[in-house]
Design a protein around this motif. Structure first.
Motif, PDB file in Angstrom:
ATOM      1  N   UNK A   4       0.803  -1.227   0.000  1.00  0.00           N
ATOM      2  CA  UNK A   4       0.000   0.000   0.000  1.00  0.00           C
ATOM      3  C   UNK A   4       0.834   1.275   0.000  1.00  0.00           C
ATOM      4  N   UNK A   5       1.882   1.416   0.822  1.00  0.00           N
ATOM      5  CA  UNK A   5       2.670   2.653   0.752  1.00  0.00           C
ATOM      6  C   UNK A   5       3.357   2.856  -0.600  1.00  0.00           C
ATOM      7  N   UNK A   6       3.803   1.785  -1.216  1.00  0.00           N
ATOM      8  CA  UNK A   6       4.438   1.899  -2.524  1.00  0.00           C
ATOM      9  C   UNK A   6       3.425   2.330  -3.577  1.00  0.00           C
ATOM     10  N   UNK A   7       2.232   1.787  -3.514  1.00  0.00           N
ATOM     11  CA  UNK A   7       1.179   2.184  -4.457  1.00  0.00           C
ATOM     12  C   UNK A   7       0.814   3.650  -4.277  1.00  0.00           C
ATOM     13  N   UNK A   8       0.741   4.096  -3.030  1.00  0.00           N
ATOM     14  CA  UNK A   8       0.420   5.497  -2.769  1.00  0.00           C
ATOM     15  C   UNK A   8       1.512   6.418  -3.311  1.00  0.00           C
ATOM     16  N   UNK A   9       2.756   6.022  -3.179  1.00  0.00           N
ATOM     17  CA  UNK A   9       3.860   6.811  -3.709  1.00  0.00           C
ATOM     18  C   UNK A   9       3.806   6.874  -5.230  1.00  0.00           C
ATOM     19  N   UNK A  10       3.565   5.737  -5.881  1.00  0.00           N
ATOM     20  CA  UNK A  10       3.448   5.727  -7.343  1.00  0.00           C
ATOM     21  C   UNK A  10       2.284   6.588  -7.806  1.00  0.00           C
ATOM     22  N   UNK A  11       1.162   6.542  -7.078  1.00  0.00           N
ATOM     23  CA  UNK A  11       0.008   7.364  -7.442  1.00  0.00           C
ATOM     24  C   UNK A  11       0.325   8.845  -7.312  1.00  0.00           C
ATOM     25  N   UNK A  12       1.020   9.221  -6.242  1.00  0.00           N
ATOM     26  CA  UNK A  12       1.388  10.622  -6.056  1.00  0.00           C
ATOM     27  C   UNK A  12       2.327  11.105  -7.158  1.00  0.00           C
ATOM     28  N   UNK A  13       3.303  10.305  -7.503  1.00  0.00           N
ATOM     29  CA  UNK A  13       4.231  10.670  -8.576  1.00  0.00           C
ATOM     30  C   UNK A  13       3.491  10.783  -9.902  1.00  0.00           C
ATOM     31  N   UNK A  14       2.575   9.864 -10.151  1.00  0.00           N
ATOM     32  CA  UNK A  14       1.807   9.870 -11.388  1.00  0.00           C
ATOM     33  C   UNK A  14       0.928  11.110 -11.498  1.00  0.00           C
ATOM     34  N   UNK A  15       0.250  11.468 -10.418  1.00  0.00           N
ATOM     35  CA  UNK A  15      -0.621  12.647 -10.434  1.00  0.00           C
ATOM     36  C   UNK A  15       0.206  13.919 -10.617  1.00  0.00           C
ATOM     37  N   UNK A  16       1.347  14.008  -9.970  1.00  0.00           N
ATOM     38  CA  UNK A  16       2.200  15.186 -10.148  1.00  0.00           C
ATOM     39  C   UNK A  16       2.725  15.299 -11.580  1.00  0.00           C
ATOM     40  N   UNK A  17       3.136  14.186 -12.154  1.00  0.00           N
ATOM     41  CA  UNK A  17       3.624  14.213 -13.536  1.00  0.00           C
ATOM     42  C   UNK A  17       2.502  14.601 -14.498  1.00  0.00           C
ATOM     43  N   UNK A  18       1.306  14.051 -14.291  1.00  0.00           N
ATOM     44  CA  UNK A  18       0.177  14.392 -15.154  1.00  0.00           C
ATOM     45  C   UNK A  18      -0.227  15.853 -14.977  1.00  0.00           C
ATOM     46  N   UNK A  19      -0.118  16.374 -13.760  1.00  0.00           N
ATOM     47  CA  UNK A  19      -0.436  17.786 -13.530  1.00  0.00           C
ATOM     48  C   UNK A  19       0.551  18.698 -14.250  1.00  0.00           C
ATOM     49  N   UNK A  20       1.820  18.330 -14.258  1.00  0.00           N
ATOM     50  CA  UNK A  20       2.806  19.129 -14.989  1.00  0.00           C
ATOM     51  C   UNK A  20       2.546  19.083 -16.493  1.00  0.00           C
ATOM     52  N   UNK A  21       2.172  17.913 -17.003  1.00  0.00           N
ATOM     53  CA  UNK A  21       1.863  17.794 -18.427  1.00  0.00           C
ATOM     54  C   UNK A  21       0.621  18.613 -18.770  1.00  0.00           C
ATOM     55  N   UNK A  22      -0.401  18.528 -17.937  1.00  0.00           N
ATOM     56  CA  UNK A  22      -1.619  19.298 -18.169  1.00  0.00           C
ATOM     57  C   UNK A  22      -1.384  20.792 -18.107  1.00  0.00           C
ATOM     58  N   UNK A  23      -0.569  21.230 -17.149  1.00  0.00           N
ATOM     59  CA  UNK A  23      -0.259  22.655 -17.039  1.00  0.00           C
ATOM     60  C   UNK A  23       0.527  23.148 -18.253  1.00  0.00           C
ATOM     61  N   UNK A  24       1.477  22.355 -18.701  1.00  0.00           N
ATOM     62  CA  UNK A  24       2.257  22.743 -19.880  1.00  0.00           C
ATOM     63  C   UNK A  24       1.372  22.815 -21.121  1.00  0.00           C
ATOM     64  N   UNK A  25       0.477  21.860 -21.277  1.00  0.00           N
ATOM     65  CA  UNK A  25      -0.421  21.880 -22.432  1.00  0.00           C
ATOM     66  C   UNK A  25      -1.373  23.058 -22.363  1.00  0.00           C
ATOM     67  N   UNK A  26      -1.891  23.354 -21.175  1.00  0.00           N
ATOM     68  CA  UNK A  26      -2.792  24.493 -21.018  1.00  0.00           C
ATOM     69  C   UNK A  26      -2.100  25.818 -21.281  1.00  0.00           C
ATOM     70  N   UNK A  27      -0.893  25.967 -20.770  1.00  0.00           N
ATOM     71  CA  UNK A  27      -0.151  27.205 -21.004  1.00  0.00           C
ATOM     72  C   UNK A  27       0.214  27.372 -22.478  1.00  0.00           C
ATOM     73  N   UNK A  28       0.596  26.287 -23.119  1.00  0.00           N
ATOM     74  CA  UNK A  28       0.918  26.353 -24.537  1.00  0.00           C
ATOM     75  C   UNK A  28      -0.316  26.723 -25.362  1.00  0.00           C
ATOM     76  N   UNK A  29      -1.442  26.126 -25.017  1.00  0.00           N
ATOM     77  CA  UNK A  29      -2.677  26.438 -25.730  1.00  0.00           C
ATOM     78  C   UNK A  29      -3.100  27.887 -25.486  1.00  0.00           C
TER      79      UNK A  29
END
Length: 66
Positions: A4-29
């Protein structure tokens, strides 16, 4: 393998990476079209797509079923 702690860490990293991608796409648009509403939609779509893609890749890599 993934407790469970490893899954939570992977989920947090995944959400942060997706948020950075979404922010970059939004700013570019927003820089290209000057429409705030369109930039929000593009950023949200990029966030959702990146999140699903990364989670699917993690699932594929960690799956041990033959």
């Amino acid at each position: 393998m993934l407790d469970t702690p490893t899954r939570a860490l992977w989920l947090a990293i995944t959400v942060l990476a997706a948020a950075m991608i979404g922010a970059a796409a939004g700013l570019t648009s927003w820089a290209g079209s000057k429409s705030t509403e369109e930039a929000i939609l593009v950023g949200g779509a990029a966030f959702a797509g990146a999140l699903l893609l990364i989670l699917t890749a993690i699932r594929f890599i960690t799956d041990r079923a033959s």
